[in-house]
Design an enzyme around this catalytic site. Structure first.
Site, short mmCIF file in Angstrom:
data_model
loop_
_atom_site.label_atom_id
_atom_site.label_comp_id
_atom_site.label_asym_id
_atom_site.label_seq_id
_atom_site.Cartn_x
_atom_site.Cartn_y
_atom_site.Cartn_z
N GLU A 45 -4.73 0.58 -6.64
CA GLU A 45 -4.13 -0.50 -5.85
C GLU A 45 -5.00 -1.76 -5.90
OE1 GLU A 45 -2.35 -1.19 -1.33
OE2 GLU A 45 -3.96 0.26 -1.65
N LYS A 118 5.47 -2.69 -1.57
CA LYS A 118 4.98 -1.72 -0.57
C LYS A 118 5.78 -1.82 0.72
CE LYS A 118 0.50 -0.24 1.35
NZ LYS A 118 -0.97 -0.49 1.23
N CYS A 155 -0.20 3.41 -1.77
CA CYS A 155 -1.20 3.73 -0.76
C CYS A 155 -0.62 4.23 0.56
CB CYS A 155 -2.14 2.55 -0.55
SG CYS A 155 -3.73 3.02 0.19
#
Length: 296
Positions: A45, A118, A155
């Site tokens: 990331e 995300k 993540c």
């Protein structure tokens, strides 16, 4: 489901405030993985820079870039040269004052196969991501590539079974998580181990529950807190690839940079799903309350 074996490469490294040097380290990792036979290479990331979300600073929005932009062009040329698919992780500038934490999948011809913004954005001490990132608005949609349908998440998404399930329900053949997660150095060793193990177990569970492999790529090394309010973050590495029954196919170092390639047998997902038909037995007629925040 694809019925072939796929060589998957992971690039786990530390970062500095030298953006050009970070890119060179990443490129070398990609080249190393390709040399080892990787056809799909996953990056960690926000691999271009330090993990800047330890503090809230408007100057750091200067790190963001457009998509398409300099990084997609750079990694596109690399993907085309090496004839591989690359999953990058970028700080996207969508518009003035509007930014996302975005993974971009680069096809082996250098084109952009797709992107994912995300969805779950944390806001915790040392991880002040809500200051920088607008939550994604593209949903959970796999990206079609020459190596299969990739369920790319990022993540904090890895703690939410709903995202993994929705990707699998849309035909994802792999779940992929570029990651930047680490310890507060002030936590004692037992707590650190519990956190690391929870992270691994959570994602292996996604593999099992959906009958598809999971690839999670984290960074390593210590990064100090520019605000001085904490002792910074020690990123814990432990990048891994798990098969469709959660079996560990590859487990990287906790404290060292590492480029590794592992063969993932995508035909195994078909076999596992025949034995463990979770999708068949889901009781969707009784799941309506999952759309509530809480059942008060």
């Amino acid at each position: 489901m694809s019925t072939h074996a796929l060589n998957v490469g992971i690039v786990q490294h530390s970062n500095s405030d030298d953006l050009a040097q970070n890119v060179l380290i990443t490129e070398q990792g990609i080249r190393d993985a390709a040399k080892q036979g990787a056809k799909l290479v996953i990056l960690q990331e926000l691999h271009r820079s330090l993990y800047f979300c330890q503090t809230e600073n408007t100057d750091l929005f200067d790190l963001a870039e457009t998509i398409p932009g300099p990084s997609t062009l750079y990694f596109g040329k690399l993907a085309q040269e090496l004839n591989i698919v690359i999953v990058t992780s970028l700080f996207e500038k969508r518009a003035t004052g509007l930014y996302h934490n975005t993974a971009v999948v680069i096809e082996s011809d250098g084109s952009i196969a797709g992107k994912y913004r995300k969805m779950h954005i944390p806001d915790d001490p040392g991880f002040y991501e809500k200051f920088y990132f607008t939550p994604g608005d593209m949903g959970f949609t796999p990206i079609d590539t020459s190596v299969g349908k990739l369920g790319v998440l990022i993540c904090w998404d890895q703690w939410f079974p709903e995202g993994a399930r929705l990707m699998a329900m849309a035909g994802a053949e792999l779940l992929i998580y570029p990651t930047a997660i680490g310890w507060d150095p002030r936590d004692d060793k037992d707590e650190q181990i519990r956190q690391r193990d929870a992270w691994i177990i959570s994602q292996r569970a996604h593999a099992i529950a959906n009958g598809i492999p999971v690839i999670s790529v984290n960074r390593v090394g210590h990064e100090h807190d520019p605000s001085g309010q904490s002792d910074g973050i020690t990123f814990w590495g432990n990048s891994f690839v798990a098969g469709p029954q959660g079996e560990m196919l590859l487990h990287a170092s906790e404290d060292k940079e590492q480029v590794s390639v592992i063969k993932v047998d995508q035909a195994q997902s078909e076999s596992v799903r025949r034995i463990w038909p979770y999708l068949r037995d889901r009781r969707i007629d009784h799941y309506q309350d999952l759309c509530k925040i809480y059942r008060d």
